[in-house]
Design a protein around this motif. Sequence first.
Motif, PDB file in Angstrom:
ATOM      1  N   GLY A 161      13.384  34.134   9.511  1.00  0.00           N
ATOM      2  CA  GLY A 161      13.146  34.692  10.841  1.00  0.00           C
ATOM      3  C   GLY A 161      14.405  34.882  11.651  1.00  0.00           C
ATOM      4  O   GLY A 161      14.358  34.910  12.886  1.00  0.00           O
ATOM      5  N   ILE A 162      15.556  35.014  10.989  1.00  0.00           N
ATOM      6  CA  ILE A 162      16.842  35.166  11.673  1.00  0.00           C
ATOM      7  C   ILE A 162      17.281  36.625  11.581  1.00  0.00           C
ATOM      8  O   ILE A 162      17.323  37.207  10.495  1.00  0.00           O
ATOM      9  N   THR A 163      17.598  37.210  12.723  1.00  0.00           N
ATOM     10  CA  THR A 163      18.039  38.600  12.784  1.00  0.00           C
ATOM     11  C   THR A 163      19.561  38.673  12.742  1.00  0.00           C
ATOM     12  O   THR A 163      20.235  37.896  13.412  1.00  0.00           O
ATOM     13  N   VAL A 164      20.088  39.615  11.987  1.00  0.00           N
ATOM     14  CA  VAL A 164      21.530  39.872  11.960  1.00  0.00           C
ATOM     15  C   VAL A 164      21.780  41.177  12.699  1.00  0.00           C
ATOM     16  O   VAL A 164      21.309  42.238  12.284  1.00  0.00           O
ATOM     17  N   GLU A 165      22.495  41.094  13.814  1.00  0.00           N
ATOM     18  CA  GLU A 165      22.863  42.273  14.592  1.00  0.00           C
ATOM     19  C   GLU A 165      24.314  42.616  14.278  1.00  0.00           C
ATOM     20  O   GLU A 165      25.224  41.818  14.528  1.00  0.00           O
ATOM     21  N   LEU A 166      24.538  43.813  13.723  1.00  0.00           N
ATOM     22  CA  LEU A 166      25.880  44.216  13.305  1.00  0.00           C
ATOM     23  C   LEU A 166      26.581  44.977  14.425  1.00  0.00           C
ATOM     24  O   LEU A 166      26.028  45.926  14.989  1.00  0.00           O
ATOM     25  N   PHE A 167      27.822  44.555  14.728  1.00  0.00           N
ATOM     26  CA  PHE A 167      28.672  45.248  15.695  1.00  0.00           C
ATOM     27  C   PHE A 167      29.944  45.684  14.972  1.00  0.00           C
ATOM     28  O   PHE A 167      30.944  44.953  14.949  1.00  0.00           O
ATOM     29  N   PRO A 168      29.929  46.858  14.339  1.00  0.00           N
ATOM     30  CA  PRO A 168      31.100  47.301  13.564  1.00  0.00           C
ATOM     31  C   PRO A 168      32.217  47.818  14.465  1.00  0.00           C
ATOM     32  O   PRO A 168      31.982  48.620  15.372  1.00  0.00           O
ATOM     33  N   LEU A 169      33.422  47.351  14.210  1.00  0.00           N
ATOM     34  CA  LEU A 169      34.594  47.778  14.972  1.00  0.00           C
ATOM     35  C   LEU A 169      35.426  48.733  14.125  1.00  0.00           C
ATOM     36  O   LEU A 169      35.509  48.591  12.903  1.00  0.00           O
ATOM     37  N   GLN A 170      36.070  49.663  14.797  1.00  0.00           N
ATOM     38  CA  GLN A 170      36.913  50.631  14.095  1.00  0.00           C
ATOM     39  C   GLN A 170      38.243  50.761  14.834  1.00  0.00           C
ATOM     40  O   GLN A 170      38.373  51.570  15.744  1.00  0.00           O
ATOM     41  N   PRO A 171      39.237  49.949  14.429  1.00  0.00           N
ATOM     42  CA  PRO A 171      40.557  50.075  15.036  1.00  0.00           C
ATOM     43  C   PRO A 171      41.159  51.445  14.755  1.00  0.00           C
ATOM     44  O   PRO A 171      40.674  52.184  13.891  1.00  0.00           O
ATOM     45  N   PRO A 172      42.227  51.812  15.484  1.00  0.00           N
ATOM     46  CA  PRO A 172      42.856  53.124  15.265  1.00  0.00           C
ATOM     47  C   PRO A 172      43.290  53.314  13.816  1.00  0.00           C
ATOM     48  O   PRO A 172      43.688  52.370  13.130  1.00  0.00           O
ATOM     49  N   ASN A 173      43.173  54.557  13.352  1.00  0.00           N
ATOM     50  CA  ASN A 173      43.604  54.954  12.008  1.00  0.00           C
ATOM     51  C   ASN A 173      42.798  54.282  10.902  1.00  0.00           C
ATOM     52  O   ASN A 173      43.283  54.099   9.790  1.00  0.00           O
ATOM     53  N   THR A 174      41.570  53.857  11.212  1.00  0.00           N
ATOM     54  CA  THR A 174      40.697  53.273  10.198  1.00  0.00           C
ATOM     55  C   THR A 174      39.333  53.945  10.290  1.00  0.00           C
ATOM     56  O   THR A 174      39.028  54.651  11.261  1.00  0.00           O
TER      57      THR A 174
END
Length: 581
Positions: A185-198
Motif C-alpha cells: 500500500g505504499i505509493t512511489v511518486e517520481l520527481f524526475p530532474l533534468q539538469p542542463p545538457n541532459t
Amino acid sequence: MSYSNYNNDENEEEEEEEVDPELLPKKDYVIFAIEATSAMEATDPDEHQSYISNALRCVARFLEAKFLMPEGDLVGVVLFGTQKKKNLMDFDNIYELFSLDAPDTDRMLELEKLTKNKAQFDSDIGTTDKFKLSEVFWTCSNIFAEAPKGPSTKRVFLITCNDSPHALDEAKSIITRAKDLADSGITVELFPLQPPNTEFKLELIYQGLPRIDRGGEEELDSTRIRHTYQEIFEGVMSKEAKKRTAFRVPFILSDGLVIGVKGYNIYIDQAKPKHHFLLSSTNEEVKPVMNLICQFVGATDRHKFENLHSSQYHVQATAAPLLPTDLSNRWDFGGKKVIFSKNEAAEMKHFGEPGLTLLGFKDKSVIDIDSLAETPNVKHSSFLYPSEVDYPGSSSVFAHMVERMHAKKKIAVGRLIPRRNAAPRLVALIPQTDSIEPDSPDKTKSIGSDPSNETKPIESDPPSENSPYGMWVIYLPFADDLRDADLPIEGDVSLDLMEPIAKKLTLKEFKIPTYENPSMQTFYAALATMALNKVEPEPIEDDTLPKTETIEKRAGQYIKSFNEVTEKHGGSRERSQLGVT
C-alpha cells in the motif's frame, strides 16, 4: 435547549452511529528518497545552487507546511548515492538523514545548514555515483514497517536525475522491490530532474514500474520533467494536500442494480489550524470542558418553562451540571415554544439510509457547468468515482454509464443522502471523460458511440489537464433556496460605457492554482518566524491586489467616462477604487 439552525446539530445523532473507517482522516507518512550523486551537484541556472540543495530546500518547505498543520503526519528523508551509510539494513551508499517522525524546528534548521554549507554536507555525508535503487526501496519499506499503526497513507517521493538506475542494479530487482511497495500500500511518486545538457528518458525503466491501485483514488501525473527549483517545489507541494473522502454510498440505478461509489472533496476552503489553550503560568496545554448548568430552579412543568423569563423563577445558578436526559429541544413556531425530546428531534432528521438514487436524465444544456453564472449549485461540488469495496464490478458499470452519458450529452439527476441523519439533496451528475492533452491537435473523441456512427467522432469539450475520469456532483437548490435579485436597471447608457472597460481589462491568462491565499500565507509566515527564531517573516506577495498602473494605462479614460455618467444619473456615489483620479 434552543436551536436557531435546524442543521447545526445534525452531527449530534451521528456520534452513536458506526463510522466508516475509510471516511476517517488518515495520517500522512512521507519519505523523501533523494539522489545525492555527482550529477545532482550540477547548478540550477535560475537559483545558482546545486540540484541536491534545491531538493533539500523543498524538503524544508514541505516540513514547514506539515509543521504548521499538526495532524500527526510523519516525514523522513533518505539520501542515496552517498559515501557514508546509515540505515537499518547496513546497505552501502544509503544514508537515512531523518527517521520517520513528526516535523520539528531542529530538522528544518539542520536542512538549512546542509543547503548552505557544502563542506559540511561533503564531510558528514559525501557523494558517490554508486547505489542500488532496489535497496533504496527496501530501506523505505523497512522504515514504513516501523511506523505507528492506524489509518494512514504511505508515500515515497523519489527525486532523481538518473533515468537508468538499472545500469547499476538489475532491473528485475528494482521491479520486484517496487511491486513489494505496491503490495504494502505504499505509493512511489517520481520527481524526475533534468539538469542542463541532459535528457531524462522515462521509458527506460520508470514507466515499467508497477503502479498502485488505491481503491479508486487516482494519482495525478507526477512524471513531468522538472528543471528548476521552482518546478521541483511546485511538484512536491502539489502532493502535500490530501484527498478527502466525503462519502461512500451505494448508487441505486434501478431495482436490483446497485453499484458502489465514493465522493471526494476536490475543492474546499483551506482553514487555519486550530489553536490550543495554554496555562499562562506554565505554558502547559489545557483541555476546555463545557458543562450545561440550569440557571432556573423550581420550574418543573411545561407552563413554567414557557415563562422562564419571569422573575419569580430566576434564582442563582446551581452548581450541578445537567445530564443528557435532562435536556430537550425547542424551536420557535408562530410565537410559541415547541418542545421536542431528543428522540423526536432525531426522527425528524431521518430520511432513509445513506445512498445515491438515480431519478432520471436531462439534456446537458439544462446545466451549463462551464458558466459559473448559470450553474445552480448551493455548495462546492464533489467528484464521484466507483468503489469496488462493497459492490464488485462497480467500475465497469460506472465507466459504461459515464461513456453513454457523454455520448448522448446527458446529465443525471439524483437524490443523495451522504451519511446517516443527513438531509437529502437533489444533485446533478455531470460526466467527465479522460483528459485530452492541451497540445493535442485532435480535440474529438469517439467514446461510447453507436456502431453506426463510428466514423463520426463525438465532440468533447476540452477538459483541464490531468482531469480525472468520473462524474461531478453538483448540489442543486430546492425551491426554498431560490432568491430573486430584483436589481434596478437605469437604461443602457452605463452598459455601453462598461463594455470597452470589460474588453480592456479581460485577463488573457487566469489560472486559479497560481493564486495563494494571502491571509493564510501571512499567518504561516508569522508562525514560522516565531517557531524558527527568525528576525522577521519572509515577505508575502499578494497576487490578489489590483495592478492599478496597468488598469489606468489600459482603461483609465473609459473608467473616467463611466464615472462621470453614473455620477450624473445616480448623484454622489462612491467612486471605484481603481487608482483613477
